[in-house]
Design a protein around this motif. Structure first.
Motif, PDB file in Angstrom:
ATOM      1  N   VAL A 114       0.846  -1.200   0.000  1.00  0.00           N
ATOM      2  CA  VAL A 114       0.000   0.000   0.000  1.00  0.00           C
ATOM      3  C   VAL A 114       0.880   1.249   0.000  1.00  0.00           C
ATOM      4  CG1 VAL A 114      -1.641   1.336   1.385  1.00  0.00           C
ATOM      5  CG2 VAL A 114      -1.994  -1.105   1.039  1.00  0.00           C
ATOM      6  N   GLY A 115       1.952   1.240   0.773  1.00  0.00           N
ATOM      7  CA  GLY A 115       2.861   2.387   0.794  1.00  0.00           C
ATOM      8  C   GLY A 115       3.533   2.600  -0.551  1.00  0.00           C
ATOM      9  N   VAL A 127       2.363   1.718  -3.516  1.00  0.00           N
ATOM     10  CA  VAL A 127       1.351   2.225  -4.448  1.00  0.00           C
ATOM     11  C   VAL A 127       1.102   3.701  -4.186  1.00  0.00           C
ATOM     12  CG1 VAL A 127      -1.100   2.082  -5.060  1.00  0.00           C
ATOM     13  CG2 VAL A 127       0.264  -0.004  -4.846  1.00  0.00           C
ATOM     14  N   TYR A 128       1.049   4.099  -2.923  1.00  0.00           N
ATOM     15  CA  TYR A 128       0.841   5.507  -2.587  1.00  0.00           C
ATOM     16  C   TYR A 128       1.990   6.368  -3.112  1.00  0.00           C
ATOM     17  CZ  TYR A 128       0.342   9.760   0.137  1.00  0.00           C
ATOM     18  OH  TYR A 128       0.221  11.068   0.517  1.00  0.00           O
ATOM     19  N   VAL A 129       3.223   5.908  -2.926  1.00  0.00           N
ATOM     20  CA  VAL A 129       4.385   6.665  -3.399  1.00  0.00           C
ATOM     21  C   VAL A 129       4.355   6.781  -4.911  1.00  0.00           C
ATOM     22  CG1 VAL A 129       6.904   6.586  -3.621  1.00  0.00           C
ATOM     23  CG2 VAL A 129       5.828   6.187  -1.402  1.00  0.00           C
ATOM     24  N   MET A 159       1.718   6.643  -6.905  1.00  0.00           N
ATOM     25  CA  MET A 159       0.617   7.520  -7.303  1.00  0.00           C
ATOM     26  C   MET A 159       0.971   8.981  -7.010  1.00  0.00           C
ATOM     27  SD  MET A 159      -1.759   5.665  -8.567  1.00  0.00           S
ATOM     28  CE  MET A 159      -3.455   5.352  -8.259  1.00  0.00           C
ATOM     29  N   ALA A 160       1.622   9.245  -5.888  1.00  0.00           N
ATOM     30  CA  ALA A 160       1.965  10.611  -5.513  1.00  0.00           C
ATOM     31  C   ALA A 160       3.057  11.167  -6.429  1.00  0.00           C
ATOM     32  CB  ALA A 160       2.424  10.663  -4.062  1.00  0.00           C
TER      33      ALA A 160
END
Length: 60
Positions: free
Chosen positions: A48-49, A51-53, A55-56
């Motif tokens: 999840v981390g 994917v967040y990085v 996407m950001a």
């Protein structure tokens, strides 16, 4: 001490050893299960981390 008493004592000791063995097996299995759940949770957090990085970093 007669043969019957000795036999019963041997059976009692074997029964105690068997119970102790099963208790140890159950304890180790529980610990391994907890460790597996913890590792899966940590892996999910890493995914999840990541994917967040990703996407950001794509947003301008």
């Amino acid at each position: 001490m007669g043969d019957d008493e000795e036999g019963r004592e041997v059976l009692r000791r074997a029964d105690r050893a068997t119970r102790l063995g099963w208790t140890a097996i159950a304890g180790v299995t529980s610990l391994l299960g907890c460790a597996l759940v913890t590792l899966l949770g940590a892996g999910l957090l890493v995914v999840v981390g990541a994917v967040y990085v990703l996407m950001a970093s794509d947003t301008p």
